[in-house]
Enzyme design. Sequence first.
Site, short mmCIF file in Angstrom:
data_model
loop_
_atom_site.label_atom_id
_atom_site.label_comp_id
_atom_site.label_asym_id
_atom_site.label_seq_id
_atom_site.Cartn_x
_atom_site.Cartn_y
_atom_site.Cartn_z
N GLU A 244 -11.15 -13.95 7.05
CA GLU A 244 -10.91 -15.58 7.09
C GLU A 244 -10.34 -16.28 8.04
O GLU A 244 -9.50 -15.62 9.01
CB GLU A 244 -10.61 -15.99 5.64
CG GLU A 244 -9.01 -15.47 5.39
CD GLU A 244 -8.78 -15.53 4.16
OE1 GLU A 244 -9.36 -15.48 3.07
OE2 GLU A 244 -7.28 -15.49 3.94
N ASN A 279 4.18 -10.65 8.12
CA ASN A 279 3.52 -11.21 6.96
C ASN A 279 4.50 -10.69 5.88
O ASN A 279 3.81 -10.78 4.39
CB ASN A 279 2.12 -10.53 6.82
CG ASN A 279 0.99 -11.12 7.87
OD1 ASN A 279 1.24 -12.32 8.16
ND2 ASN A 279 0.45 -10.20 8.53
N GLU A 319 -0.31 -17.74 -4.66
CA GLU A 319 0.19 -18.05 -3.43
C GLU A 319 -0.77 -18.75 -2.56
O GLU A 319 -2.02 -18.85 -2.75
CB GLU A 319 0.26 -16.63 -2.32
CG GLU A 319 1.20 -15.86 -3.21
CD GLU A 319 1.49 -14.66 -2.09
OE1 GLU A 319 1.13 -14.61 -1.20
OE2 GLU A 319 2.41 -13.68 -2.71
N GLU A 332 -3.80 -15.91 -2.34
CA GLU A 332 -4.14 -14.89 -3.45
C GLU A 332 -3.48 -15.03 -4.39
O GLU A 332 -2.39 -15.96 -4.59
CB GLU A 332 -3.69 -13.59 -2.80
CG GLU A 332 -2.38 -13.14 -2.44
CD GLU A 332 -2.00 -12.12 -1.61
OE1 GLU A 332 -2.76 -11.25 -1.75
OE2 GLU A 332 -0.72 -11.59 -1.36
N ASN A 334 -0.82 -12.75 -7.18
CA ASN A 334 -0.33 -11.58 -7.52
C ASN A 334 -0.08 -11.31 -9.05
O ASN A 334 0.59 -11.91 -9.69
CB ASN A 334 1.08 -11.41 -6.89
CG ASN A 334 1.03 -11.36 -5.38
OD1 ASN A 334 0.16 -10.67 -4.71
ND2 ASN A 334 1.76 -12.30 -4.86
N ARG A 336 1.42 -9.83 -11.29
CA ARG A 336 2.72 -9.13 -11.39
C ARG A 336 3.81 -9.77 -11.46
O ARG A 336 3.76 -10.99 -11.04
CB ARG A 336 2.86 -7.84 -10.63
CG ARG A 336 2.59 -8.26 -9.00
CD ARG A 336 2.87 -6.85 -8.03
NE ARG A 336 2.26 -7.30 -6.79
CZ ARG A 336 2.85 -8.20 -6.00
NH1 ARG A 336 4.01 -8.95 -6.01
NH2 ARG A 336 2.31 -8.42 -4.71
N PHE A 393 12.01 -7.57 14.76
CA PHE A 393 12.69 -8.58 13.56
C PHE A 393 12.92 -7.33 12.39
O PHE A 393 13.11 -7.97 11.16
CB PHE A 393 11.84 -9.59 12.94
CG PHE A 393 11.46 -10.53 14.15
CD1 PHE A 393 12.68 -11.33 14.87
CD2 PHE A 393 10.28 -10.74 14.80
CE1 PHE A 393 12.53 -12.13 15.49
CE2 PHE A 393 10.14 -11.61 15.53
CZ PHE A 393 11.13 -12.34 16.29
#
Length: 712
Positions: A244, A279, A319, A332, A334, A336, A393
């Site tokens: 996407e 991410n 999200e 998306e 989630n 949970r 990082f």
Amino acid sequence: MATYRVTPALHRVLLTVKHVSFRSSWCIVASRTQYSTVYDPSEKTFDKILIANRGEIACRVIKTCKKMGIKTVAVHSDVDSSAVHVKMADEAACVGPAPTNKSYLNTDAIMEAIRKTGAQAVHPGYGFLSENKEFARRLAAEGVTFIGPDTHAIQAMGDKIESKLIAKNAKVNTIPGFDGVVKDVDEAVRIAREIGYPVMIKASAGGGGKGMRIACNDEETREGFRFSSQEAASSFGDDRLLIEKFIDNPRHIEIQVLADKHGNALWLNERECSIQRRNQKVVEEAPSTFLDPETRRAMGEQAVSLAKAVQYSSAGTVEFLVDSARNFFFLEMNTRLQVVEHPITECITGLDLVQEMIRVAKGYSLRHKQADIPINGWAIESRVYAEDPYKSFGLPSIGRLSQYQEPLGLPAVRVDSGIQEGSEISIYYDPMISKLVTYGSTRAEALQRMEEALDNYVIRGVTHNIPLLREIIVHPLFVKGDISTKFLTDVYPDGFKGHQLTDSERRELLATAACVFVAAQLRSQKFEGNLRVSTAQQVQKRWELSLKLDKGIHAVTVLRSGSTYTVELDEKRLDVTSEWNLASALLPVTINGTQRTMQCLSRDASGDMSLQYLGTVFKVRVLSRLAAELSRHMPEKVPEDTSSILRSPMPGTVVTVSVKPGDAVAEGQEICVIEAMKMQNSMTAAKAAKVKSVHCKAGETVGEGDVLVELE
């Protein structure tokens, strides 16, 4: 065959032992909440729940179960037999060896544990089996309650392709892209060109940042397709990918939803999760500084609309990506309890989301209406990981926690962890140490408390990311709320280098190091408060020292008066006061009236000292001026030529090796791929050369610093 251990006696002993790892300090200040969670003993739910997870989330679920009067069963791999979650539970069952596919993903062993222990319900936590529809079906077939949504919602929202189509039909804003499954790498390139670069390649069944790559050209699309499909297969057993449009410079903001089996659904405000690396989220906060009430309401209503579209029942997270004009797009859902961010939602609403999940799973209706959901104060959460923040990082670190002390003595601090002093951070599982949460009536107060909490957090034995976390929360852009998902790469384009000292901070660090050196000398001269040698001269009052920090040499004079030292350096005078308890992990000092909390990590007879100051560890050499003069004549070690040796930057498993002795490689060419914590990392040549020798092969486990390949 699973093995079982019932631990009521050990459990009773543990409850009488004061141990910081077992405590969880809630952030909510009662006077500031409209309501708080009530545990009603007359409201019957389950007698026994099995937690099909490990670490901090297993401990988090167990704590709420105890408050609700529910017995718990922990499952564990053989290497986790002494883990904190195992000790906290009423019963424990070993479900296999260390690899996750043989233990925490071993549904046969977990089902057997359920039968043997008589558990009536299963809380899956996050990851592992939390979004596995087949596991939920097996539980339903045996009359065991799955504490989460039903299989239809898991399947619908767990597949990113299907969830995007459902979101469109529910009138939820979606990101432009290809709505089908990408068949092969050539089709991926064709689709990426049609959408227009940059694009996001991601696993259809994925989450947690795994199986995701950004591609800005055809070559990156081919490479991204390969790595994403491999990571997706390894992490989720499903290598399907979608592509996407990548929204450049967005914010990542998610909405917490809560729904029951009677058609009721709420949105519990938002969480700002834009600070990410690879991410994966690093720092979160609730609420967001960016949303206005209208945008918040619109996002919340779309999140609830999506939940109702799939008849969702439980806690879940929708999200969104949000651009600079506050346009938001579904990313998306989630299905949970969201990985680590849920505590900050609990802090500002007063709800115990684990309790709500258990109540909903039993069939109870939600106790609150949308108008009841408050935003009380501000909460900040830092993900504390066993990672090296100076490598991309945060690349994983492993080892044993030789010393561990959570900052629970500070006000409005909550720590959700699943480890204790002596715990092992292994290569097999996520390297998370804890979720560190601070709460305040304002954002500024929450940030100040986070600074203090990070400074007072003692973690020894593994490399950790506290230096990066502390730099993030004090950075001017973060303090202003001017952030995006590109924050880390924009602020640190050359990688994270630690705190950069100002002149005044450098003087504070050097003055403290000099005082620690002097305090250690004075302590070594005494035994039980008396001088070791009775005929020794009076205690010294003045020291002439030479301190080396980085490449700078500083002449320092220290004068002592009781517990206060006056330090003269760079034509400045600093008064440094402390109790000088060098046996303590923390070193609180007052420098010219300013209070600081430092940590002396190490010091040796050669004068080398490591001090943690403002989150970053600095190496200082402290010598008397005579010793410093003599040390100038000592030979120095010649540094290794790293361009000819490729070492593993982290512990992990070799996935592929692309070269053999005698091969010619170009600068930047891939030599091998290392997988750590189910994330694949491409190791490349630092220069054009011929391969001299190869020291690894596919399938082997390597440690941090191990030589992989030598070049001529």
